[in-house]
Design an enzyme around this catalytic site. Structure first.
Site: not given
Ligand code: ATR
Length: 276
Positions: A155, A87, A127, A102, A66, A241, A220, A150
């Protein structure tokens, strides 16, 4: 001649977009086909050139392309530029324009529950990329207060700093988010927490969710996360979702064909695909 559409990503075999769009093309009598294309990172540029050479009319872009796709397009819509992710691509005589549907799709989905979201104060959990698309689109749509929680505080701060739209925001730590949850009439869960197979986990304690809130989880699978179930138990309106997926597809379809499609039909198609 039959028009060609598709979706590029890696992995791609589980994408529900081909079934959803092909059903719409049939329903609206449009002579077109929509195919899934497996494209690895190193082949992205070649794939875009190939789709252009084949005179594909448009295509969707999914994980992990993306952001990288933007380098190979001729024009990027300003919202997609701000979000930093595309997207949906439209091809007009070899000129490729990239959009992000999106975030706007998410907002449109929420508007099926409340057409006047502007007066609600929102809390977004997460985030990452999805949060960014949703945050910017909600700010653009005129939701005036959007706070963020977050796991990684920095972030969330960076996301707020980079939003080009006028919005009041602050970053909350977990303790404050959990304590003040009842002050939000819109709570949006954008992380992968609660997704199959780890369905028992919660992004934060749902104890203080207001019964007047709309709570949305972009997951989802499962259709109702533990977080959504808890919100529903507290009397909140909930959304999973599916709406975001359906409405991002509907907005893409509209960009390509000029028709805003029947989203209930799309939803039925997606639910059938998920076996639900
Ligand atoms: P997407 O494109 O689906 O948003 P991403 O950009 O990888 O995926 O973002 C994942 C988000 O989920 C982030 O906010 C991440 O938190 P961090 O910024 O701290 O990494 C959060 N996230 C994923 N797994 C997590 C977990 N086990 N506990 C808390 N936050 C999580």
């Amino acid at each position: 001649m039959k028009k060609l559409f598709g979706v590029i990503g890696d992995p791609i075999s589980h994408s529900m977009s081909p079934a959803m769009h092909n059903d719409l093309f049939g329903f609206y009598g449009i002579d077109a086909a929509y195919l899934p294309f497996h494209v690895s990172k190193e082949n992205l540029e070649a794939a875009v050139k190939g789709l252009k050479a084949l005179e594909a009319s448009g295509f969707n872009v999914t994980i992990p392309h993306k952001t990288d796709i933007m380098a190979y397009l001729d024009k990027i819509d300003p919202l997609a530029e701000a979000i930093g992710a595309v997207n949906t691509v439209k091809n007009e005589n070899g000129f490729l324009t990239g959009y992000n549907t999106d975030g706007p799709g998410f907002v449109k989905g929420l508007e099926t529950i409340d057409a006047d979201l502007g007066s609600r104060s929102a809390l977004i959990i997460g985030a990452g990329g999805a949060s960014r698309a949703i945050f910017f689109s909600m700010a653009q749509a005129g939701i005036s207060r959007i706070d963020l929680y977050n796991r990684t505080y920095d972030k969330a701060e960076e996301l707020i700093r980079s939003c080009p739209f006028n919005v009041e925001s602050k970053v909350l730590n977990r303790e404050t988010a959990e304590k003040t949850l009842n002050e939000y009439q819109l709570v949006i869960q954008t992380t992968s927490i609660g997704m199959v197979p780890d369905t028992g986990s919660l992004p934060l304690s749902p104890e203080n969710i207001s019964q007047d809130a709309i709570v949305s989880d972009i997951i989802y699978n499962p259709l109702q996360t533990t977080f959504l179930k808890a919100a529903s138990k507290r009397g909140a309106a909930i959304q999973n979702g599916i709406e975001m997926f359906v409405f991002q597809g509907a907005l893409a379809f509209e960009k390509w064909t000029g028709i805003f499609p029947d989203t209930e039909r799309m939803k039925t198609n997606v639910l059938r695909n998920l076996g639900g």
